[in-house]
Design a protein around this motif. Structure first.
Motif, short mmCIF file in Angstrom:
data_model
loop_
_atom_site.label_atom_id
_atom_site.label_comp_id
_atom_site.label_asym_id
_atom_site.label_seq_id
_atom_site.Cartn_x
_atom_site.Cartn_y
_atom_site.Cartn_z
N PRO A 56 0.80 -1.23 0.00
CA PRO A 56 0.00 0.00 0.00
C PRO A 56 0.83 1.28 0.00
N TRP A 57 1.96 1.30 0.71
CA TRP A 57 2.82 2.50 0.69
C TRP A 57 3.37 2.73 -0.71
N VAL A 58 3.78 1.66 -1.36
CA VAL A 58 4.32 1.77 -2.73
C VAL A 58 3.20 2.14 -3.70
N GLN A 59 2.00 1.62 -3.47
CA GLN A 59 0.88 1.97 -4.33
C GLN A 59 0.59 3.47 -4.25
N ALA A 60 0.66 4.03 -3.06
CA ALA A 60 0.43 5.47 -2.91
C ALA A 60 1.48 6.27 -3.68
N TYR A 61 2.74 5.80 -3.64
CA TYR A 61 3.78 6.48 -4.40
C TYR A 61 3.52 6.36 -5.90
N ALA A 62 3.12 5.18 -6.36
CA ALA A 62 2.85 4.98 -7.78
C ALA A 62 1.67 5.84 -8.25
N ASP A 63 0.69 6.02 -7.39
CA ASP A 63 -0.44 6.89 -7.73
C ASP A 63 0.00 8.35 -7.80
N PHE A 64 0.90 8.70 -6.92
CA PHE A 64 1.40 10.08 -6.86
C PHE A 64 2.24 10.42 -8.09
N MET A 65 3.05 9.46 -8.54
CA MET A 65 3.99 9.69 -9.63
C MET A 65 3.76 8.65 -10.72
N PRO A 66 2.62 8.73 -11.41
CA PRO A 66 2.31 7.69 -12.40
C PRO A 66 3.23 7.78 -13.61
N VAL A 122 5.98 3.73 8.47
CA VAL A 122 5.16 4.27 9.56
C VAL A 122 3.68 4.20 9.15
N ARG A 123 2.87 3.60 10.03
CA ARG A 123 1.41 3.42 9.86
C ARG A 123 1.04 2.38 8.80
N PHE A 124 2.02 1.65 8.25
CA PHE A 124 1.73 0.58 7.31
C PHE A 124 2.40 -0.70 7.79
N THR A 135 4.01 9.02 4.81
CA THR A 135 4.71 8.61 6.03
C THR A 135 6.13 8.17 5.66
N ALA A 136 6.98 8.17 6.66
CA ALA A 136 8.38 7.80 6.44
C ALA A 136 8.52 6.31 6.16
N ALA A 137 9.58 5.98 5.42
CA ALA A 137 9.93 4.59 5.14
C ALA A 137 11.39 4.37 5.51
N PHE A 138 11.66 3.23 6.13
CA PHE A 138 13.02 2.92 6.60
C PHE A 138 13.40 1.51 6.15
N MET A 139 14.65 1.36 5.76
CA MET A 139 15.18 0.05 5.37
C MET A 139 16.34 -0.32 6.27
N ILE A 189 19.01 2.33 15.72
CA ILE A 189 19.51 3.43 14.90
C ILE A 189 18.67 4.69 15.10
N CYS A 190 17.34 4.52 15.12
CA CYS A 190 16.47 5.68 15.30
C CYS A 190 15.09 5.22 15.75
N ASP A 191 14.32 6.17 16.26
CA ASP A 191 12.90 5.95 16.55
C ASP A 191 12.13 6.38 15.31
N PRO A 192 11.60 5.43 14.52
CA PRO A 192 11.02 5.81 13.23
C PRO A 192 9.85 6.77 13.34
N GLU A 193 9.00 6.60 14.35
CA GLU A 193 7.87 7.52 14.50
C GLU A 193 8.34 8.93 14.85
N ALA A 194 9.32 9.02 15.73
CA ALA A 194 9.84 10.34 16.11
C ALA A 194 10.52 11.02 14.93
#
Length: 482
Positions: free
Chosen positions: A227-237, A400-402, A384-388, A439-444
């Motif tokens: 779903p996060w990737v789908q939102a990006y694909a919709d944003f930048m078709p 975040v939230r997905f 929302t942010a994405a972390f790898m 490494i970090c608090d992703p929500e923060a």
């Protein structure tokens, strides 16, 4: 002979698997292949962020994106945080740049004695419209497709610019050869294979359309994007905006051709080093700021956490380097100590809050396959942010939230099966989240990024004005003589 000089060549949007030396079945990159054969190739190399401006700020400073709080393509590097260039200047090493930097502007003291035909963010502010993330713009403004209006063979301002950068680099190196004994570090920024996908004819024709393979996990075959990737694909078709099936194939041929065009530029630069007698005194580093999805999952450009987007090529060659392949995972942050090391400057006193390690040292050591790699995304097309996090065979995506994603790169290098929802991988999932949170608090971090972006937008005049700033497409290339 010990190297005293360094040449860093950074391309833009080069998936590291699109090179002959990486095992690509048909792409032609003889010069990069020769560079890899003469040096060390790092096949597990990553970007700190899969989008241009934050990745380049991290490269300049050796610090993570959330350490710098330079989140997106409207928050460029200004030189305010000390970079490797500043340290070289302090040591009286000549350090100059030619070509694309994607920092704020030429007036900033960004660590170069001189910037030759630099390419910086548009207007000194960049893509402010893409910083509107909360509330979220659901589609990029302007109606232009990201990949360019004219896909296929031809010239673009970017290919003209790269030719000028290459010519300038050749002339610079010829001048440096006349100053034998004066150490230097030269950064060269090339744009290819970044879109627009318009490629010079001689390189485009290397890739017949009937030989273009199908991509993996295309939505037309029933694949459902995260779903996060789908939102990006919709944003930048992009898939939806091809004018015909043939034009879609032309996009692939143009990308492959632009990689070969880039390879030709690299070859000219390296040939010049040899011709002017600098090759045996100079370390050469080749890398890119991030990769390109290139149609995988129906997505083009960068901005995802999959291997094709978040990985970068990394080749280091020089007179003191034993040829080989180093399986230790590395990233662009490692270039901070590497460049200093190559120039004879001890990086150790400057590494306190920087996680990088010199590639010149890592190449001599046994492979550290469990070394943790980290990348993050807070930019265009993400609400929302994405972390790898990559550790050993495991690669973990936290949105975040997905729901997260988990891949076993040992058994599934193409990331075809998300294991996150399978109960037998619950322990591994928890362990990878624990690695991330060390490494970090992703929500923060997500909250801080959105706060900083909202402050910037307010400072620039509000959302309505911000939505028009930098919305004209890709950053324009500086005007150059033919």
């Amino acid at each position: 002979m010990t190297s005293r000089n360094a040449v860093i060549i950074m391309s833009d949007e080069h998936d590291p698997r699109v090179m002959g030396c990486s095992g690509h079945p048909f792409v032609k990159t003889p010069n990069l292949d020769a560079l890899a054969a003469s040096g060390v190739r790092f096949p597990n190399a990553y970007t700190p962020s899969p989008i241009c401006v934050p990745a380049r700020a991290a490269f300049a400073t050796g610090m993570r994106v959330h350490q710098l709080a330079l989140w997106d393509n409207a928050m460029p590097y200004t030189g305010a945080t000390q970079g490797w260039g500043h340290l070289l200047q302090e040591q009286r090493v000549s350090v100059e740049s030619i070509g694309k930097l994607h920092y704020r502007n030429e007036e900033d003291r960004a660590g170069f004695d001189k910037e030759h035909i630099p390419m910086h963010v548009v207007g000194g502010h960049g893509m402010v419209w893409a910083s509107i993330r909360d509330p979220y713009i659901t589609q990029a403004p302007g109606g232009k497709r990201m990949l360019g209006e004219n896909i296929g063979p031809g010239e673009s301002p970017y290919t003209s610019y790269d030719r000028a950068v290459t010519r300038s680099a050749i002339e610079w190196l010829k001048g440096a050869s006349e100053r034998q004994g004066v150490p230097f570090v030269l950064y060269i920024g090339l744009v290819a294979p970044h879109f627009p996908l318009t490629c010079p004819e001689e390189f485009y024709k290397l890739y017949p359309l009937d030989q273009i393979p199908e991509v993996k996990q295309h939505p037309s075959t029933g694949y459902q994007r995260h779903p996060w990737v789908q939102a990006y694909a919709d944003f930048m078709p992009n898939e939806e905006l091809f004018k015909s099936p043939e034009e879609r194939l032309q996009a692939f041929a143009a990308y492959y051709g632009l990689v070969s065009f880039l390879d030709n530029s690299v070859g000219q630069i390296i040939q010049t080093l040899e011709e002017v007698g600098l090759a045996d005194q100079t370390s050469v580093i080749y890398t890119s700021d991030h990769g390109d999805n290139l149609g995988a999952r129906g997505v083009w450009g960068k901005s995802t956490l999959y291997q094709e987007s978040v990985c970068v090529p990394m080749i280091v060659s020089g007179p003191s380097i034993e040829p080989g392949v180093c399986e230790t995972p590395v990233d662009l942050l490692d270039l901070f100590p590497t460049i200093l090391d190559a120039a004879g400057v001890n990086p150790t006193p400057h590494m306190s809050d920087r996680p990088g390690r010199s590639l010149l040292e890592l190449a001599k050591l046994p492979a550290e396959t469990e070394r943790v790699m980290f990348s993050e995304y807070h930019a265009a097309g993400s609400n929302t942010a994405a972390f790898m996090v990559r550790k050993g065979r495991w690669k973990y995506h936290y949105y975040v939230r997905f729901e997260p994603e988990l891949f076993d790169l040992q058994n599934d290098p193409e990331e075809l099966e998300n294991l996150a929802g399978k109960t037998e991988y619950a322990t591994q999932l928890r362990e990878m989240e624990s690695v991330l949170r060390k490494i970090c608090d992703p929500e923060a971090v997500d909250s801080q990024a959105k706060h900083d972006q909202a402050e910037m937008i307010a400072r620039l005049g509000g959302i309505e004005k911000a939505a028009t700033m930098g919305s004209g497409g890709a950053t324009p290339a500086p005007a150059v003589a033919g």
